[in-house]
Design a protein around this motif. Structure first.
Motif, PDB file in Angstrom:
ATOM      1  N   GLY A   1      41.175  63.673   9.889  1.00 28.98           N
ATOM      2  CA  GLY A   1      40.007  64.148   9.167  1.00 28.98           C
ATOM      3  C   GLY A   1      39.630  63.261   8.002  1.00 28.98           C
TER       4      GLY A   1
ATOM      5  N   GLU B   1      42.580  71.881  23.019  1.00 33.68           N
ATOM      6  CA  GLU B   1      42.570  71.786  21.559  1.00 33.68           C
ATOM      7  C   GLU B   1      41.322  71.030  21.119  1.00 33.68           C
ATOM      8  OE1 GLU B   1      46.521  70.410  20.075  1.00 33.68           O
ATOM      9  OE2 GLU B   1      46.980  70.315  22.219  1.00 33.68           O
ATOM     10  N   SER B   2      40.724  71.459  20.027  1.00 26.85           N
ATOM     11  CA  SER B   2      39.526  70.771  19.560  1.00 26.85           C
ATOM     12  C   SER B   2      39.466  70.796  18.045  1.00 26.85           C
ATOM     13  CB  SER B   2      38.264  71.421  20.139  1.00 26.85           C
ATOM     14  OG  SER B   2      38.142  72.758  19.707  1.00 26.85           O
ATOM     15  N   THR B   3      38.846  69.767  17.485  1.00 27.94           N
ATOM     16  CA  THR B   3      38.657  69.676  16.048  1.00 27.94           C
ATOM     17  C   THR B   3      37.577  68.641  15.767  1.00 27.94           C
ATOM     18  OG1 THR B   3      39.818  69.452  13.930  1.00 27.94           O
ATOM     19  CG2 THR B   3      40.359  67.845  15.627  1.00 27.94           C
TER      20      THR B   3
ATOM     21  N   LEU C   1      31.567  72.908  17.803  1.00 28.47           N
ATOM     22  CA  LEU C   1      31.515  71.716  16.957  1.00 28.47           C
ATOM     23  C   LEU C   1      30.056  71.299  16.783  1.00 28.47           C
ATOM     24  CD1 LEU C   1      34.533  69.756  18.498  1.00 28.47           C
ATOM     25  CD2 LEU C   1      34.503  71.083  16.373  1.00 28.47           C
TER      26      LEU C   1
END
Length: 461
Positions: free
Chosen positions: A406, A177-179, A208
Motif C-alpha cells: 500500500g 483475496e483482494s486489496t 475496488l
C-alpha cells in the motif's frame, strides 16, 4: 524442478470436470475400471495394462494424474479444491534450523495455541525437521481431524524451546483475496479455481473503486474446475476463446470464455510461476494468445491435461486423464507451460508488476537514481533548483508506495526556500522496496511550474 518455496500446510491437487458415472460396487471395481480406461483414457492402452490385478497396478501404467481414490481420499481431494483443509493453519518455508512459520492463519488452531510468524519448528513429535523439506514437514504436521500434533518451537527472545500440542481442525481458507495497492492498482489473488471463485472475483472487482490498473495473481494456483477457467477468462474485456480440448479422438473442441458482469477494465497484469498449473495455465494461455493482459513471472508448470471423475456406488472414484488442453488457437501447454511476457526473479513478480503499473501512470516523469539500504527511519529531503512558493504545499504532492503493498502516509515540512523534508508517519519495513513519487504540482516564486514529475526506487535495509 526444485519445489522448496512457500507451501501451505496442505498440498492441493487439481480437479477439472465431474462426470456422473455410477456402476456396481465391489472392493475394487476392476471390470468397470478397465472399460472406462479403454473407452475414455486420452491415449490407447495395451491390453496387458488393462488386465492388471489391482487398481493401483493399472493406474501406475497411466499418467501421474490418473488415480483411483477411496471415498475418504476423494473427499480430501475435493476439500483441497474448495480450500477446506485439515491442519493447524500455518504457512511454512524452509530454514536452516528447521521449518519456519511464514504466516499464521487468523483464528486457526495454531494462532489460538500461540504460534507466531517467525517461529521455527524444529521437531514434530520426536522427528527432527532440520534439513527436511516443506513437503516432509507438511506430511508430518498434517493428519486426521481432531487428532493432536506436538511441535517443538524455537522463538527469537526465548531462552529455550517451546513445546506445543495443537489439535488439527477443518479450516476453510480464503480462496479469493483482494486489496487496493498503492497508486490505485487493484490486486486480486486466486488460490484455487473453486465453485464460488467467479462470484467472489465479481465481488472483488465491484468492491475496488477508482482502479487505474489490475494485477491478477495466479502464482502457486494448482488449478480447479474447468468451467471456472472459462469464467476467469470472461473477466478480461474482448476475450473470446477460453481453451481447446482434445479427447481420445484428437478432434479439437473450442470452449469460449463466459462473459462476466464485472470486467477488468484497466491495463491488467497476470502473475504466474512454476507452481501455476492446469486451469491457471488455461487462463494464462488464453490471455497471452489474445493479448488480454501482460504475464509476469516464470514459465508455468506445464500440466495441460484434463481429468474426469468416474464415481462408483461405494463412494470411490477413478480420476482419469481424458483430454489434453491447448490455447484457444491450438498451442500446446502440456509439458511446455505458459511463458511469461516479462520474466522476473522468483518472489519478485508482484513488486516488478506493481512498479511497471505505477510507471505507466506517470508518463513523462523522470527516473532519479535509486536509494539503496536506507534505514527504516529514513527521512527524504527534496531540493529544488529554484526558490519555491510553498504556500500551497499538500501531502498529496508526494507519494511513498511500497511495491507490492500500500501507500505509506507521509508529512511534508518546509526546510528552506528550496527544500522540503518528507517524513513517513510510520517506520519503513526492512527488506522492502518503495517508490517515492513527486508530482509536478509545485510552482516557483517566479510562478513557473515544475516541468515534470520525478520518481525513484528506495530499498530498506
Amino acid at each position: 524442478m526444485k519445489r522448496n518455496s512457500r507451501w501451505l500446510l496442505v498440498l492441493f491437487t487439481m480437479l477439472f470436470v465431474l462426470l456422473p458415472f455410477t456402476t456396481s460396487a465391489s472392493a475394487e471395481p476392476l471390470g468397470d475400471m478397465r472399460q472406462l480406461v479403454k473407452d475414455y483414457y486420452v491415449d490407447d492402452v495395451p491390453e496387458s495394462v488393462l488386465m492388471k490385478n489391482t487398481a493401483l497396478e493399472i493406474t501406475k501404467q497411466l499418467d501421474s494424474h490418473s488415480v483411483y481414490m477411496t471415498a475418504q481420499e476423494y473427499q480430501r481431494f475435493v476439500n483441497g479444491i474448495e480450500k477446506r483443509i485439515i491442519g493447524i493453519g500455518i504457512v511454512l518455508e524452509e530454514d536452516v534450523k528447521g521449518i519456519k512459520v511464514a504466516s499464521v492463519i487468523p483464528k486457526g488452531p495454531a494462532e489460538r495455541a500461540g504460534i507466531l510468524a517467525g517461529d521455527v519448528i524444529t521437531h514434530v513429535g520426536t522427528q527432527s525437521l532440520v534439513g527436511k523439506s516443506v513437503q516432509t514437514a507438511t506430511s508430518w504436521i498434517g493428519g486426521q481431524e481432531n487428532t493432536v500434533v506436538t511441535l517443538t518451537v524455537e522463538r527469537t527472545g526465548q531462552t529455550g524451546p517451546l513445546l506445543m500440542s495443537i489439535k488439527r481442525e477443518v479450516i476453510t481458507m480464503v480462496n479469493v483475496e483482494s486489496t487496493m495497492l498503492g497508486g490505485n492498482i487493484g490486486y486480486i489473488r486466486l488460490n484455487s479455481f473453486a465453485s464460488e471463485t467467479a462470484k467472489e472475483v465479481n465481488a472483488a472487482i465491484q468492491s475496488l473503486h477508482g482502479v487505474k490498473g489490475w494485477i491478477v495473481d495466479l502464482r502457486n494456483n494448482g488449478g480447479g474446475y474447468i468451467t471456472v477457467a472459462q469464467d476467469m477468462t470472461g473477466f478480461f474485456p474482448n476475450a473470446i476463446g477460453a481453451f481447446q480440448l482434445r479427447e481420445k479422438t484428437g478432434k479439437p473442441q473450442v470452449f469460449n470464455a463466459i462473459p462476466q458482469s464485472n470486467k477488468l477494465n484497466a491495463p491488467t497484469h497476470l502473475l504466474m510461476n512454476g507452481y501455476s498449473a492446469s486451469a491457471s495455465e488455461m487462463v494464462g494461455a488464453a490471455v497471452k494468445e489474445q493479448k488480454l493482459a501482460t504475464i509476469y513471472g516464470q514459465t508455468s508448470y506445464g500440466k495441460g491435461s484434463m481429468q474426469s471423475m468416474f464415481n462408483f456406488t461405494d463412494g470411490s472414484v477413478l480420476k482419469l486423464t481424458t483430454a489434453r488442453f491447448y490455447s484457444p488457437g491450438g498451442k500446446a501447454v502440456d509439458k511446455v507451460g505458459v511463458k511469461p511476457d516479462v520474466v522476473t526473479a522468483k518472489e519478485l513478480e508482484l513488486e516488478v508488476s506493481h512498479r511497471d503499473q505505477l510507471i505507466a501512470q506517470w508518463k513523462g516523469y523522470k527516473a532519479f537514481p535509486k536509494l539503496n539500504n536506507v534505514p527504516v527511519t529514513k527521512k527524504f529531503q527534496v531540493e529544488m533548483n529554484a526558490e519555491m512558493d510553498w504556500s500551497k504545499l499538500s501531502n498529496g504532492d508526494v507519494q511513498l508506495i511500497q511495491l507490492g503493498g500500500g501507500e505509506s502516509a507521509v508529512t511534508i515540512s518546509v526546510t528552506n526556500e528550496r527544500t522540503v523534508t518528507v517524513t513517513p508517519t510510520k517506520p519503513l519495513i526492512a527488506g522492502k522496496t518503495y517508490m517515492l513519487v513527486i508530482h509536478p504540482h509545485w510552482k516557483g516564486t517566479n510562478h513557473y511550474s515544475m516541468r515534470q514529475g520525478i520518481y525513484l526506487d528506495v530499498t530498506v535495509k
